[in-house]
Design an enzyme around this catalytic site. Sequence first.
Site: not given
Ligand code: PBG
Length: 327
Positions: A271, A119, A214, A192, A245, A202, A230, A310
Site C-alpha cells: 500500500s 489482525c 509487529r 514479510k 513483502k 492499516r 523463513e 493495487y
Molecule cells: C495482514 C496484512 C497486512 C498487509 C497484508 N496483510 C498488514 C500488516 O501486516 O500490518 C499489508 C498490505 C499492504 O500494505 O498493502 N497481516
Amino acid sequence: MPKRPRRLRANQNIRSLVKETVLTGDDFIYPLFVVEGEGVKKEISSLPGCYHLSLDMLHDEIEELCSLGIRAVLLFGIPDQKDKIGSGAFAEDGIVQKAVRCIKKMNKDILVVTDVCLCEYTSHGHCGRIKNGDVDNDSTLDLIAQTALSHVQAGADMVAPSDMMDGRVAAIRKILDKNKFTNTAIMAYSAKYASAFYGPFREAASSTPQFGDRKTYQMDPANKLEALKEVELDIEEGADIVMVKPALSYLDIINEVKRGCKIPVAAYNVSGEYAMLKAAAKMGWLDEKKAALEMLTSIKRAGADMIITYYAKDVARWMKEDGMYAI
Ligand code: PBG
C-alpha cells in the site's frame, strides 16, 4: 573498435526485440477489501482508486477485473465486530467466507486467494492471540489453521497466510489435508518485513496494532539471511508459492529468493508503495504511468513470478490502450 551498445536502442522496434522483461495481465493479483452492509462502494482515502465493497457490489468489480484480463484477486475482510481472538476470521458467515461464496457463485473464471490473518478481526489489532503482553505463537496456530480451512470450505482456490507465526504453513497444510483439500495451494507470506510501508493498508483495514508494534513476529528490514531461512522453512512445511513483502525496498531479497528456490515467488507491491506514487502524481511531480510501469517492471526483473498490486487495474487499462510495450 569502440563498443556500441546504443545500436540495440536505436528505435522502438529493436528495443522491443531485445526487451528482457515484459509485464502482462497474467502477472497480477489484485487486492480487494470487502465490508459488511449493502450498496457500499467507498473509495479508500489512503488508497485512491481502491474501494471498500459490500457483497452486492462485488459483481460489477469482478466483471470489470475479468474484462481487463486480471485473473486473480486477494481478499481482505473488514468485519463489523472484533474480539480478543479474532473469531470473525474463522466464522462460517465471516465477511471473507461470504465474499468467497459470492464470487464463486458468479461462476467467473477468476482465482480467489484469501489473506489468512487475524489482525483485521482482533480488538487489539495484532495478528495472533495475546498472552503476557505479547503475541503467543503456538496458541495462535490453531486459529490461523481454522481460518484457512473456513476460507477453503467457502470455496477459496488458494490461501495466503500473512501472520508470520512460526509453523503456520505446516498447521494449515495439515488441516487442509485432513479435510481432503489436498489440492488447495498455500501462498506463504514468507519474508514479510516489519515495514512502515503498510501504513495506508492499516488505515484501509483498520488493523493498526493498539499497543506495541509487529516487530516480534514480522522481520527486521536489515536482514537477508533471515528471509532465506523463513523461505526454506515455509517450503519444508509445504508452501507452494513463497512471497516477499514489501517489494520495492526488498528487490535484493526477491532476487536472492528467486535464485535460491525452485518454487514460484510472489512479491507484494504494498500500500505505501502505491500511495507514494499516487500522491506524487497528484502533486504533478511524477508521470504516474511511466513511474508505475517502471516500478512493476523492476519487481518482475528482480525475479517475481507474480505481483500483488493495487496498480493491477490501472496497468491493465494502460496496456489495453497502448499494447504490450507500454514502457
Ligand atoms: C495482514 C496484512 C497486512 C498487509 C497484508 N496483510 C498488514 C500488516 O501486516 O500490518 C499489508 C498490505 C499492504 O500494505 O498493502 N497481516
